[in-house]
Design an enzyme around this catalytic site. Structure first.
Site, PDB file in Angstrom:
ATOM      1  N   LYS A  51      -7.067 -12.565 -11.080  1.00 50.45           N
ATOM      2  CA  LYS A  51      -8.406 -13.359 -10.114  1.00 50.45           C
ATOM      3  C   LYS A  51      -9.599 -11.844 -10.849  1.00 50.45           C
ATOM      4  O   LYS A  51      -9.273 -10.638 -10.996  1.00 50.45           O
ATOM      5  CB  LYS A  51      -8.674 -13.105  -8.835  1.00 50.45           C
ATOM      6  CG  LYS A  51      -8.420 -14.423  -8.506  1.00 50.45           C
ATOM      7  CD  LYS A  51      -7.732 -14.240  -6.733  1.00 50.45           C
ATOM      8  CE  LYS A  51      -8.505 -13.506  -5.969  1.00 50.45           C
ATOM      9  NZ  LYS A  51      -8.651 -13.898  -4.288  1.00 50.45           N
ATOM     10  N   LYS A 109     -11.533  -5.249  -9.293  1.00 46.75           N
ATOM     11  CA  LYS A 109     -12.641  -4.031  -9.645  1.00 46.75           C
ATOM     12  C   LYS A 109     -11.909  -3.399 -10.177  1.00 46.75           C
ATOM     13  O   LYS A 109     -12.269  -2.716 -10.667  1.00 46.75           O
ATOM     14  CB  LYS A 109     -13.408  -3.754  -8.065  1.00 46.75           C
ATOM     15  CG  LYS A 109     -14.567  -4.254  -7.772  1.00 46.75           C
ATOM     16  CD  LYS A 109     -14.736  -4.034  -5.999  1.00 46.75           C
ATOM     17  CE  LYS A 109     -13.634  -4.973  -5.622  1.00 46.75           C
ATOM     18  NZ  LYS A 109     -13.680  -5.459  -4.016  1.00 46.75           N
ATOM     19  N   LYS A 122       1.119  -1.072  -0.012  1.00 47.88           N
ATOM     20  CA  LYS A 122      -0.350  -0.347  -0.040  1.00 47.88           C
ATOM     21  C   LYS A 122       0.970   1.563   0.038  1.00 47.88           C
ATOM     22  O   LYS A 122       0.768   2.340  -0.383  1.00 47.88           O
ATOM     23  CB  LYS A 122      -1.276  -0.017   1.378  1.00 47.88           C
ATOM     24  CG  LYS A 122      -2.055  -0.735   0.864  1.00 47.88           C
ATOM     25  CD  LYS A 122      -3.118  -0.813   1.766  1.00 47.88           C
ATOM     26  CE  LYS A 122      -4.615  -1.408   1.082  1.00 47.88           C
ATOM     27  NZ  LYS A 122      -5.656  -1.609   1.830  1.00 47.88           N
TER      28      LYS A 122
END
Ligand code: TRP
Length: 332
Positions: free
Chosen positions: A196, A199, A114
């Site tokens: 996978k 979004k 992150k």
């Protein structure tokens, strides 16, 4: 009568639910709530470690709550709540911050990922997130926490923190066992079957709230290959796109791979892709309609999250009081 085992899981309201979530773990949750005493919460406190648009965050939390109820999480049978409604999460989070080491937080892979992605906002919350997650878990003394591969390290650090705390003060926390849930199918992106479904690639991702036309469009454009003979055949290495579609079709219809191959023998992708799309549309239709109905019923949703927070708070505060006493705070 046997006491039911306690299970807990948090959901980040950082995006909408998609077909991969549904055909993966989510589909098994309604069985879990029969078997276990389940706590599910929307982890809004965690979500602000990355900047959120306020109106959007509020809407997303409610949409997810409605989505989960529509997928079969009956609020009468489990405890469904919003994390920020139960202050004990933040309160225990702070205490656990003081029992979590800088070094162990620095080693968390999610923190490294992150910070690489959000270089302009490497905030302290992003760093201490695992201690808050440990608080989320330990407040409810669960027997286990079902999480995906990406969250395993967080459950491990939670166990380490709990053991450290218990080592100092006696048996305060139950040590949650890692639990590998029934995962269901692993669904890949429709336009990039090597990744996978996610979004972050919307064209290859079917959102539970997508309208039927949108679902059909995504399936018609799904990546297959240029075979013309026996094209509908399950062979993940050789035909990843087609195999993913077969997997999806099998998951929503309950048919076996062999039955599907026979059904489409001698037919091309022009027949197969829309058939998968239609089967998915029919599976998602009741979920989407029920979610829309629930979202229009604000009073009901409010009743659900208030009742959930009350149930959760009662259990969480018991643990928090114990912890405060152990560390030496004066009782009010
Ligand atoms: N970190 C989890 C995720 O990103 C969400 C989460 C927060 C969670 N608190 C939790 C999951 C407690 C399980 C238990 O998906």
């Amino acid at each position: 009568m046997d006491e039911k085992k306690v299970m807990l899981s948090g959901i980040q309201p950082s995006g909408e639910l998609h077909l991969g979530n549904y055909l993966g773990p989510l589909r098994h949750w309604p069985e879990m709530i029969e078997e276990f005493d389940c706590y599910f919460f929307l982890a809004d406190l965690h979500t602000i470690t990355v900047r959120q648009e306020p109106a959007q965050l509020r809407r997303r939390v409610l949409t997810l709550l409605a989505n989960y109820i529509a997928c079969g999480l009956d609020p009468e049978k489990c405890t469904l709540f919003i994390q920020s409604h139960v202050p004990a999460h933040a309160q225990l989070g702070w205490v656990l911050d003081c029992y979590t080491m800088f070094g162990e937080l620095s080693r968390m892979t999610q923190f490294k990922d992150k910070t690489a992605k959000h270089k302009d906002n490497i905030n302290a919350g992003l760093f201490t997130y695992p201690a808050l997650m440990a608080a989320d878990i330990l407040l409810y003394q669960p027997d286990f926490v079902p999480v995906g591969e990406d969250q395993k390290q967080h459950v491990e650090i939670c166990r380490d923190i709990a053991e450290r705390f218990n080592g100092l003060y006696g048996d305060v926390f139950k040590i949650p066992a890692p639990h590998i849930p029934k995962v269901g199918a692993r669904i890949m992106s429709l336009n990039d079957p090597a990744s996978k479904m996610s979004k972050s690639n919307l064209d290859g991702c079917v959102i539970l709230m997508d309208k039927p036309e949108e679902v059909m469009r995504k399936f018609k454009r799904a990546v297959t290959d240029s075979d013309t003979e026996r094209c509908v055949r399950f062979a993940p290495q050789e035909k990843p796109g087609v195999s993913n579609l077969i997997q999806i079709y099998a998951s929503v219809t309950g048919k076996s791979f062999e039955e599907i191959e026979t059904e489409f023998e001698g037919k091309g992708y022009g027949a197969f892709k829309p058939a998968v799309g239609e089967a998915v549309v029919e599976t998602l239709r009741p979920i989407r309609e029920e979610t829309e109905r629930l979202l229009a019923d604000k009073a009901y949703l409010e009743h659900v999250y208030k009742a959930g927070a009350e149930k959760a708070e009662y259990v969480a505060n018991k643990t928090l009081r114990k912890v405060y006493k152990k560390v030496g705070f004066v009782a009010r």
